[in-house]
Design a protein around this motif. Structure first.
Motif, PDB file in Angstrom:
ATOM      1  N   LEU A 197       0.832  -1.205   0.000  1.00  0.00           N
ATOM      2  CA  LEU A 197       0.000   0.000   0.000  1.00  0.00           C
ATOM      3  C   LEU A 197       0.868   1.256   0.000  1.00  0.00           C
ATOM      4  N   ASN A 198       1.899   1.285   0.827  1.00  0.00           N
ATOM      5  CA  ASN A 198       2.783   2.452   0.864  1.00  0.00           C
ATOM      6  C   ASN A 198       3.455   2.707  -0.479  1.00  0.00           C
ATOM      7  N   ALA A 199       3.679   1.641  -1.248  1.00  0.00           N
ATOM      8  CA  ALA A 199       4.341   1.773  -2.548  1.00  0.00           C
ATOM      9  C   ALA A 199       3.374   2.122  -3.678  1.00  0.00           C
ATOM     10  N   ASP A 200       2.091   2.147  -3.396  1.00  0.00           N
ATOM     11  CA  ASP A 200       1.071   2.397  -4.418  1.00  0.00           C
ATOM     12  C   ASP A 200       1.202   3.821  -4.957  1.00  0.00           C
ATOM     13  N   PRO A 201       1.545   3.992  -6.228  1.00  0.00           N
ATOM     14  CA  PRO A 201       1.738   5.340  -6.779  1.00  0.00           C
ATOM     15  C   PRO A 201       0.447   6.127  -6.959  1.00  0.00           C
ATOM     16  N   GLY A 202      -0.683   5.438  -6.836  1.00  0.00           N
ATOM     17  CA  GLY A 202      -1.959   6.120  -7.026  1.00  0.00           C
ATOM     18  C   GLY A 202      -2.504   6.796  -5.780  1.00  0.00           C
ATOM     19  N   LEU A 255       5.530   1.159  10.644  1.00  0.00           N
ATOM     20  CA  LEU A 255       4.648   1.617   9.569  1.00  0.00           C
ATOM     21  C   LEU A 255       4.823   3.110   9.310  1.00  0.00           C
ATOM     22  N   LEU A 256       5.002   3.879  10.375  1.00  0.00           N
ATOM     23  CA  LEU A 256       5.185   5.320  10.227  1.00  0.00           C
ATOM     24  C   LEU A 256       6.462   5.627   9.454  1.00  0.00           C
ATOM     25  N   ALA A 257       7.556   4.960   9.803  1.00  0.00           N
ATOM     26  CA  ALA A 257       8.823   5.190   9.102  1.00  0.00           C
ATOM     27  C   ALA A 257       8.689   4.843   7.625  1.00  0.00           C
ATOM     28  N   GLU A 258       8.042   3.735   7.340  1.00  0.00           N
ATOM     29  CA  GLU A 258       7.872   3.312   5.947  1.00  0.00           C
ATOM     30  C   GLU A 258       6.999   4.289   5.166  1.00  0.00           C
ATOM     31  N   ALA A 259       5.932   4.773   5.796  1.00  0.00           N
ATOM     32  CA  ALA A 259       5.027   5.705   5.116  1.00  0.00           C
ATOM     33  C   ALA A 259       5.717   7.033   4.836  1.00  0.00           C
ATOM     34  N   ILE A 260       6.507   7.522   5.782  1.00  0.00           N
ATOM     35  CA  ILE A 260       7.229   8.778   5.546  1.00  0.00           C
ATOM     36  C   ILE A 260       8.190   8.626   4.374  1.00  0.00           C
ATOM     37  N   ARG A 261       8.903   7.496   4.328  1.00  0.00           N
ATOM     38  CA  ARG A 261       9.861   7.277   3.241  1.00  0.00           C
ATOM     39  C   ARG A 261       9.174   7.169   1.885  1.00  0.00           C
ATOM     40  N   SER A 262       7.888   6.802   1.876  1.00  0.00           N
ATOM     41  CA  SER A 262       7.154   6.712   0.610  1.00  0.00           C
ATOM     42  C   SER A 262       6.910   8.083  -0.008  1.00  0.00           C
ATOM     43  N   GLY A 263       7.031   9.129   0.799  1.00  0.00           N
ATOM     44  CA  GLY A 263       6.781  10.480   0.310  1.00  0.00           C
ATOM     45  C   GLY A 263       5.333  10.902   0.371  1.00  0.00           C
ATOM     46  N   LYS A 264       4.454   9.995   0.777  1.00  0.00           N
ATOM     47  CA  LYS A 264       3.034  10.337   0.864  1.00  0.00           C
ATOM     48  C   LYS A 264       2.747  11.118   2.143  1.00  0.00           C
ATOM     49  N   HIS A 265       1.653  11.832   2.143  1.00  0.00           N
ATOM     50  CA  HIS A 265       1.172  12.439   3.380  1.00  0.00           C
ATOM     51  C   HIS A 265       0.716  11.323   4.322  1.00  0.00           C
ATOM     52  N   VAL A 266       0.854  11.570   5.622  1.00  0.00           N
ATOM     53  CA  VAL A 266       0.567  10.525   6.594  1.00  0.00           C
ATOM     54  C   VAL A 266      -0.354  11.063   7.683  1.00  0.00           C
ATOM     55  N   PHE A 267      -1.421  10.323   7.942  1.00  0.00           N
ATOM     56  CA  PHE A 267      -2.262  10.529   9.117  1.00  0.00           C
ATOM     57  C   PHE A 267      -2.096   9.284   9.973  1.00  0.00           C
ATOM     58  N   ILE A 268      -1.653   9.457  11.219  1.00  0.00           N
ATOM     59  CA  ILE A 268      -1.492   8.319  12.114  1.00  0.00           C
ATOM     60  C   ILE A 268      -2.265   8.574  13.388  1.00  0.00           C
ATOM     61  N   GLU A 269      -3.055   7.589  13.801  1.00  0.00           N
ATOM     62  CA  GLU A 269      -3.771   7.728  15.073  1.00  0.00           C
ATOM     63  C   GLU A 269      -2.771   7.767  16.224  1.00  0.00           C
ATOM     64  N   LYS A 270      -3.132   8.530  17.245  1.00  0.00           N
ATOM     65  CA  LYS A 270      -2.281   8.564  18.424  1.00  0.00           C
ATOM     66  C   LYS A 270      -2.265   7.182  19.077  1.00  0.00           C
ATOM     67  N   PRO A 271      -1.205   6.815  19.780  1.00  0.00           N
ATOM     68  CA  PRO A 271       0.073   7.514  19.864  1.00  0.00           C
ATOM     69  C   PRO A 271       0.893   7.267  18.602  1.00  0.00           C
ATOM     70  N   ALA A 272       1.703   8.251  18.219  1.00  0.00           N
ATOM     71  CA  ALA A 272       2.550   8.056  17.041  1.00  0.00           C
ATOM     72  C   ALA A 272       3.450   6.846  17.236  1.00  0.00           C
ATOM     73  N   CYS A 273       3.960   6.689  18.429  1.00  0.00           N
ATOM     74  CA  CYS A 273       4.753   5.522  18.843  1.00  0.00           C
ATOM     75  C   CYS A 273       4.446   5.282  20.317  1.00  0.00           C
ATOM     76  N   LEU A 274       4.944   4.179  20.846  1.00  0.00           N
ATOM     77  CA  LEU A 274       4.714   3.870  22.254  1.00  0.00           C
ATOM     78  C   LEU A 274       5.778   4.455  23.169  1.00  0.00           C
ATOM     79  N   THR A 275       6.955   4.786  22.634  1.00  0.00           N
ATOM     80  CA  THR A 275       8.026   5.350  23.454  1.00  0.00           C
ATOM     81  C   THR A 275       8.746   6.444  22.690  1.00  0.00           C
ATOM     82  N   ALA A 276       9.395   7.310  23.444  1.00  0.00           N
ATOM     83  CA  ALA A 276      10.190   8.369  22.825  1.00  0.00           C
ATOM     84  C   ALA A 276      11.357   7.796  22.033  1.00  0.00           C
ATOM     85  N   ASP A 277      11.947   6.714  22.530  1.00  0.00           N
ATOM     86  CA  ASP A 277      13.075   6.111  21.819  1.00  0.00           C
ATOM     87  C   ASP A 277      12.668   5.548  20.464  1.00  0.00           C
TER      88      ASP A 277
END
Length: 356
Positions: free
Chosen positions: A62-67, A83-105
């Protein structure tokens, strides 16, 4: 990019079915163009229900889908970081439900991933978009006049409300081994911030912070800024959490209780010497329940209460509009990954009090 935003959804569980799918389907500015989930039967059900043209076998496809213009990440929390890292690298806009991650690290290295110019990464803190909250933010008195702040989440969890109001498709074709692996992964992530020897109830309390409490603590930061420190925090049996935030001349008290009493008592109260601001939220699992802001003001001889609301507009819908406004018009996004990092740092600080 056209004015109709073509979106792909990763994760089709309860929050997707109750909130995001119907809202996206009702809004002509969006087109649900692709979906994926670990459950084939759930993908089939949602594709037929919403007429989705493309079904992907996995998130990578899905992240690789050019459409697609944008990706919505609506999966269980332990999957968010990858999933967040992969989506950002795809160049697409990203909406992620909270929490973005479970830890700061988990989140820090993701902040270092280059983003293309104009790419929006938006974290879903829907309470911060409700009209009464925005009115409270606009009407908030000067910080040096505040004497006390009380923030609360006294709730029963979603299943009680959902069972009486909405039909959620719950698949039975997800491997038990996959479910068990997800639970183990969640526990490992929680222990990475709370310690390998952390007792189960303290781990559960940290998870409550990343889930339920993230709405309120994020809203607190939006209104008041970051506290100087967490003065004290405690938890009982994992699902009662109390935290005191030091703002210098006043303390913000946060309390969360998850029990089996069927009500949803969530809100923010701000007290000055002569005014009391009271904002309430009802359960988001019943759509369009009202939210209101009450402002009681007193003088030596008179008192009165001004009511803003009730407002029935769904905060999820307002949030969706804010995401689109950032994508199409470049309007600054207030719920960024950097903003979410502030929550995760506070959660870790609160969590250390659970250990002591």
């Amino acid at each position: 990019m056209t004015q109709t935003l073509k979106v792909g959804l990763i994760g089709l569980g309860e929050v997707a079915q109750l909130m995001h799918l119907p809202l996206l389907a009702d809004d002509q500015r969006f087109s649900i163009a692709a979906i994926t989930d670990v459950s084939p039967s759930l993908v089939e059900h949602i594709a037929r229900r919403y007429g989705v043209p493309t079904r992907h076998d996995n998130a990578a496809a899905l992240n690789a889908d050019p459409g697609l213009d944008a990706v919505f990440i609506l999966t269980p929390d332990h999957l968010h970081a990858d999933l967040l890292a992969e989506a950002i690298r795809s160049g697409k806009h990203v909406f992620i439900e909270k929490p973005a991650c479970l830890t700061a690290d988990q989140l820090r290295p993701i902040l270092d991933i280059p983003q293309r110019p104009g790419q929006v990464v938006f974290v879903g803190y829907m309470r911060r978009f409700s009209r009464p909250f925005l009115e409270l933010k606009d009407r908030l008195p000067a910080l040096d006049t505040i004497r006390h702040v009380r923030i609360r989440d006294i709730i029963r969890e979603a299943p009680f409300f959902v069972a009486q109001t909405r039909n959620v498709f719950r698949p039975d074709d997800v491997s038990p081994d996959l479910i068990a692996a997800g639970r183990a992964r969640t526990q490992a992530i929680l222990r990475s911030v709370m310690g390998e020897d952390c007792p189960p109830d303290a781990l559960r309390a940290y998870q409550v912070l990343t889930g339920l409490s993230s709405h309120s603590i994020s809203a607190m930061r939006d209104l008041l800024g970051l506290p100087r420190r967490v003065r004290h925090a405690t938890q009982h049996n994992g699902e009662t959490v109390i935290a005191l935030f030091d703002y210098g001349h006043f303390t913000a008290l946060y309390e969360a209780v998850i029990d089996d009493v069927s009500r949803f008592d969530a809100g923010i109260e701000v007290l000055t010497q002569s005014q009391h601001f009271k904002l309430n939220y009802d359960t988001p699992y019943i759509r369009n329940l009202p939210t209101r802001l009450e402002i009681t003001s007193s003088t030596a001889t008179e008192t009165g209460t001004e009511v803003f609301g009730p407002v029935y507009e769904d905060p999820f819908r307002i949030e969706l509009g804010a995401f689109l406004d950032s994508v199409l018009n470049g309007t600054p996004n207030k719920t960024t990954l950097e903003d979410s990092l502030a929550d995760l740092k506070l959660f870790a600080e609160i969590g250390q009090h659970f250990r002591t």
